[in-house]
Design a protein around this motif. Structure first.
Motif, PDB file in Angstrom:
ATOM      1  N   SER A   1       0.877  -1.069  -0.004  1.00 26.84           N
ATOM      2  CA  SER A   1      -0.152   0.000  -0.145  1.00 26.84           C
ATOM      3  C   SER A   1       0.812   1.258   0.180  1.00 26.84           C
ATOM      4  O   SER A   1       0.833   2.090   0.992  1.00 26.84           O
ATOM      5  N   PHE A   2       1.788   1.378  -1.076  1.00 31.64           N
ATOM      6  CA  PHE A   2       2.530   2.340  -1.250  1.00 31.64           C
ATOM      7  C   PHE A   2       2.507   2.865  -2.643  1.00 31.64           C
ATOM      8  O   PHE A   2       2.227   1.989  -3.692  1.00 31.64           O
ATOM      9  N   PRO A   3       2.906   4.357  -3.148  1.00 25.45           N
ATOM     10  CA  PRO A   3       2.834   4.442  -4.598  1.00 25.45           C
ATOM     11  C   PRO A   3       3.851   3.763  -5.263  1.00 25.45           C
ATOM     12  O   PRO A   3       4.998   3.628  -4.892  1.00 25.45           O
TER      13      PRO A   3
ATOM     14  N   ASN B   1       5.597   6.374   2.610  1.00 24.90           N
ATOM     15  CA  ASN B   1       4.795   7.211   3.343  1.00 24.90           C
ATOM     16  C   ASN B   1       4.248   6.609   4.463  1.00 24.90           C
ATOM     17  O   ASN B   1       4.904   5.450   4.758  1.00 24.90           O
ATOM     18  N   LYS B   2       3.340   7.130   5.504  1.00 29.35           N
ATOM     19  CA  LYS B   2       3.056   6.527   6.527  1.00 29.35           C
ATOM     20  C   LYS B   2       3.993   6.154   7.573  1.00 29.35           C
ATOM     21  O   LYS B   2       4.137   5.004   8.092  1.00 29.35           O
TER      22      LYS B   2
ATOM     23  N   ASN C   1      -1.828  -2.311  -5.341  1.00 29.97           N
ATOM     24  CA  ASN C   1      -2.053  -1.373  -4.035  1.00 29.97           C
ATOM     25  C   ASN C   1      -3.302  -1.850  -3.326  1.00 29.97           C
ATOM     26  O   ASN C   1      -4.186  -2.458  -4.044  1.00 29.97           O
ATOM     27  N   ASP C   2      -3.515  -1.509  -2.148  1.00 26.06           N
ATOM     28  CA  ASP C   2      -4.660  -1.796  -1.245  1.00 26.06           C
ATOM     29  C   ASP C   2      -6.007  -1.328  -1.807  1.00 26.06           C
ATOM     30  O   ASP C   2      -6.933  -1.957  -1.982  1.00 26.06           O
ATOM     31  N   THR C   3      -5.923  -0.153  -2.616  1.00 23.93           N
ATOM     32  CA  THR C   3      -7.153   0.466  -3.201  1.00 23.93           C
ATOM     33  C   THR C   3      -7.667  -0.494  -4.283  1.00 23.93           C
ATOM     34  O   THR C   3      -8.672  -0.980  -4.271  1.00 23.93           O
TER      35      THR C   3
ATOM     36  N   ILE D   1      -9.732   3.175   0.345  1.00 22.77           N
ATOM     37  CA  ILE D   1      -9.182   3.098   1.585  1.00 22.77           C
ATOM     38  C   ILE D   1      -9.574   4.110   2.566  1.00 22.77           C
ATOM     39  O   ILE D   1      -8.839   5.210   2.164  1.00 22.77           O
TER      40      ILE D   1
ATOM     41  N   GLY E   1      -4.145   5.386   6.096  1.00 18.35           N
ATOM     42  CA  GLY E   1      -3.905   5.969   5.009  1.00 18.35           C
ATOM     43  C   GLY E   1      -5.291   6.163   4.332  1.00 18.35           C
ATOM     44  O   GLY E   1      -6.265   5.844   4.766  1.00 18.35           O
ATOM     45  N   SER E   2      -5.253   7.046   3.297  1.00 14.58           N
ATOM     46  CA  SER E   2      -6.435   7.232   2.453  1.00 14.58           C
ATOM     47  C   SER E   2      -6.086   7.569   1.046  1.00 14.58           C
ATOM     48  O   SER E   2      -5.294   7.988   0.536  1.00 14.58           O
ATOM     49  N   ASN E   3      -6.861   6.576   0.162  1.00 17.40           N
ATOM     50  CA  ASN E   3      -6.565   6.472  -1.225  1.00 17.40           C
ATOM     51  C   ASN E   3      -7.741   5.753  -2.051  1.00 17.40           C
ATOM     52  O   ASN E   3      -8.681   5.243  -1.464  1.00 17.40           O
TER      53      ASN E   3
ATOM     54  N   GLU F   1      -3.623   7.622  -5.942  1.00 18.29           N
ATOM     55  CA  GLU F   1      -2.724   8.027  -4.903  1.00 18.29           C
ATOM     56  C   GLU F   1      -3.267   9.450  -4.500  1.00 18.29           C
ATOM     57  O   GLU F   1      -2.651  10.517  -4.444  1.00 18.29           O
TER      58      GLU F   1
ATOM     59  N   GLN G   1       1.345  14.103   0.402  1.00 19.53           N
ATOM     60  CA  GLN G   1       0.345  13.438   1.152  1.00 19.53           C
ATOM     61  C   GLN G   1      -0.345  14.617   1.777  1.00 19.53           C
ATOM     62  O   GLN G   1      -1.143  14.276   3.010  1.00 19.53           O
TER      63      GLN G   1
ATOM     64  N   GLU H   1      -4.041  13.363   2.061  1.00 18.18           N
ATOM     65  CA  GLU H   1      -4.169  12.524   3.255  1.00 18.18           C
ATOM     66  C   GLU H   1      -4.114  12.951   4.723  1.00 18.18           C
ATOM     67  O   GLU H   1      -4.530  12.363   5.713  1.00 18.18           O
TER      68      GLU H   1
HETATM   69  C1  GLC Z   1      -0.786   6.002   1.278  1.00 19.20           C
HETATM   70  C2  GLC Z   1      -0.455   5.146  -0.059  1.00 19.20           C
HETATM   71  C3  GLC Z   1      -1.292   4.629  -0.601  1.00 19.20           C
HETATM   72  C4  GLC Z   1      -2.302   3.534  -0.020  1.00 19.20           C
HETATM   73  C5  GLC Z   1      -3.038   4.528   1.199  1.00 19.20           C
HETATM   74  C6  GLC Z   1      -3.772   3.533   2.058  1.00 19.20           C
HETATM   75  O1  GLC Z   1      -1.744   7.077   0.645  1.00 19.20           O
HETATM   76  O2  GLC Z   1       0.580   5.866  -0.609  1.00 19.20           O
HETATM   77  O3  GLC Z   1      -0.655   3.683  -1.884  1.00 19.20           O
HETATM   78  O4  GLC Z   1      -3.314   3.143  -0.983  1.00 19.20           O
HETATM   79  O5  GLC Z   1      -1.842   4.947   2.225  1.00 19.20           O
HETATM   80  O6  GLC Z   1      -3.256   2.726   2.522  1.00 19.20           O
END
Ligand code: GLC
Length: 491
Positions: free
Chosen positions: A158-160, A175-176, A210-212, A231, A235-237, A272, A302, A305
């Motif tokens: 879950s990252f870009p 991030n996060k 990605n989780d989304t 999500i 985080g939010s995405n 993202e 972010q 977010e």
């Molecule tokens: C952060 C991440 C993104 C992920 C989100 C939720 O925004 O960059 O990739 O989807 O957190 O976990």
């Protein structure tokens, strides 16, 4: 009167805070326009504020995907290993899973250590849950010609990530709270694969998502044609399905698709959206946002977010409360160690306060009061009912902004797919899968977000939506992606 217990000087302070966190109807419209602009830019060229990353998942799942595989979900506080057996019947699966806490130190250690720790977890999981059994049911692996059967592993990361194929993606930035060296610019499946090989674990990373995209794909296994995966947690995405013909940067890399029927198919795009308005042009910002950003490891990044997600709600609350104490407006002006500790409070405190249904004239429910006093390490003698009321007002202002921004963003994404809205009906609705603690456990957040969405797109369009909780989306989505046959070569 909204918070009748407040002293007049506290009321003035709260009025100001409410203004600072307000998102009015004008803001909503400006944000939607800004998001549409940024989406266009991100789809046109790489390296834009909204990354709009192609996922290489085409048309989502059909609901008939079948087989057993491993799924790994890495995104925040924990990682999860799952063994999933997809039944090939829409929405049906069996799952065994185990969660492992990621030690704080590993989030900033070299990537080899992080991935080594994850591979150890997978090893432990397979030992407990039967590696042999897993191998017997191997599905969709690409080990043709090899003697050893290898299990497919779908990896929700879950990252870009800049994806080049379903099983190849380079991390663009952490991030996060993660900053592990040796990962940015590297192919993430390789990092995991090497750690697996070093431990003789017979698994092959066949999908990275990605989780989304996981939420989107998992939902499409139940409801083919799902449009959005969202999500709202640490985080939010958002990921959504976009027509390939409307992704110029992708067509540039795949020119053979130009003007073909294949280009009329949909591909999952990881927006993202956490990075939306990093420039600070459209979303109102206040002194607390500034402070939070100044002290973050990813400054000026972010920014959307940082106003929405769970990781930041508790921190914003802490910053406002600390300011009010220092101005002698709260808790007898006594600062505590807890209040001076960044990120000590998480969103569960904010949600407990905001979801408290005790009438505002009576302060807070005794249980919520104790939670607040304990987490903030306050001395009971310094806490008046008026103080509790002020703290409640602050939490509501922060959470309301977060929910309104989330609702506004979702409206913008939906409006981008007017074509789908136009043909949807209440009997054949558009599916949106949402996962994350804010949506699942924070009732007021959910309600305000839905109200905002409804007021923007209208009741009639809202009735054409099916919003489902995409619980386990990351795990199930990874398994579906690992088994489905939607890599680009099929285009
Ligand atoms: C952060 C991440 C993104 C992920 C989100 C939720 O925004 O960059 O990739 O989807 O957190 O976990």
């Amino acid at each position: 009167m909204e918070f009748p217990l407040l002293l007049s000087i506290q009321r003035q302070a709260l009025d100001r805070i409410q203004q600072e966190f307000a998102i009015g109807p004008d803001n909503v419209q400006t944000i939607i326009r800004g998001m549409h602009r940024s989406m266009e830019q991100g789809l046109a060229k790489p390296g834009q504020t909204l990354a709009m990353l192609p996922s290489f998942i085409v048309n989502g799942a059909d609901g008939i995907e079948k087989g057993k595989c491993l799924a790994l979900d890495l995104g925040g506080t924990n990682f999860r290993v799952c063994q999933i057996n997809l039944k090939g019947v829409p929405g049906e699966y069996r799952m065994v899973q185990k969660k492992y806490l990621i030690p704080q130190t590993l989030k900033t250690a070299p990537a080899t250590e992080l991935f080594g720790f994850i591979a150890d977890g997978i090893h432990d999981f397979l030992r407990e849950n039967g590696e042999n059994d897993a191998e017997e049911h191997t599905f969709g692996s690409s080990t043709k010609g090899k003697n050893v059967r290898t299990i497919s592993l779908g990896f929700t990361f879950s990252f870009p990530v800049r994806q080049k194929a379903l099983n190849h993606g380079e991390l663009t930035q952490w991030n996060k709270g993660f900053t592990c060296s040796g990962a940015v610019g590297h192919n993430v499946p390789d990092l995991l694969q090497r750690a697996l090989q070093a431990r003789n674990i017979n698994a092959e990373v066949t999908a990275l998502l990605n989780d989304t995209v996981g939420a989107l794909t998992a939902c499409s296994y139940r409801y083919p044609g799902t449009l959005l995966g969202v999500i709202l947690g640490t985080g939010s995405n958002v990921a959504y399905m976009e027509k390939i013909s409307r992704i110029p940067k992708f067509l540039e890399e795949q020119p053979h698709l130009l003007n073909t029927p294949a280009a009329e198919q949909d591909m999952g795009i990881n927006m993202e959206w956490g990075s939306f308005d990093n420039e600070g042009d459209v979303v109102p910002s206040n002194q607390y946002d500034q402070l939070l950003d100044d002290n973050s490891p990813n400054q000026k990044n972010q920014m959307f977010e940082k106003r929405i997600s769970g990781l930041y709600l508790g921190e914003l609350f802490r910053l406002v409360i600390l300011d009010l104490i220092r101005r002698q407006l709260l808790f007898s002006g006594k600062v505590t160690t807890a209040l001076e500790t960044p990120y000590l409070l998480d969103s569960s405190l904010v949600s407990a306060i905001v979801d408290d249904s005790t009438p505002k004239a009576q302060g807070l429910h005794p249980k919520v009061r104790v939670k607040l006093i304990t987490q903030l390490e306050l001395d009971e003698n310094n806490v008046s009912d008026a103080d509790l009321s002020l703290a409640r007002g602050v939490a509501c202002a922060i959470a309301t902004r977060s929910a309104r921004l989330a609702g506004t963003g979702l409206s913008a994404v939906l409006l981008r797919r007017q074509d789908r809205l136009a043909v949807a009906t209440p009997d054949d609705p558009i599916t949106i899968g949402i996962d994350g603690s804010l949506y699942e456990h924070f009732t007021t957040f959910r309600e305000v977000m839905i109200q905002t969405l409804t007021s923007v797109i209208g009741e009639e369009n809202f009735a054409k939506l099916r919003i489902v909780l995409a619980k386990d989306g990351s795990g199930v989505g990874a398994a579906v992606a690992a088994t489905m046959n939607s890599e680009l070569p099929t285009l």
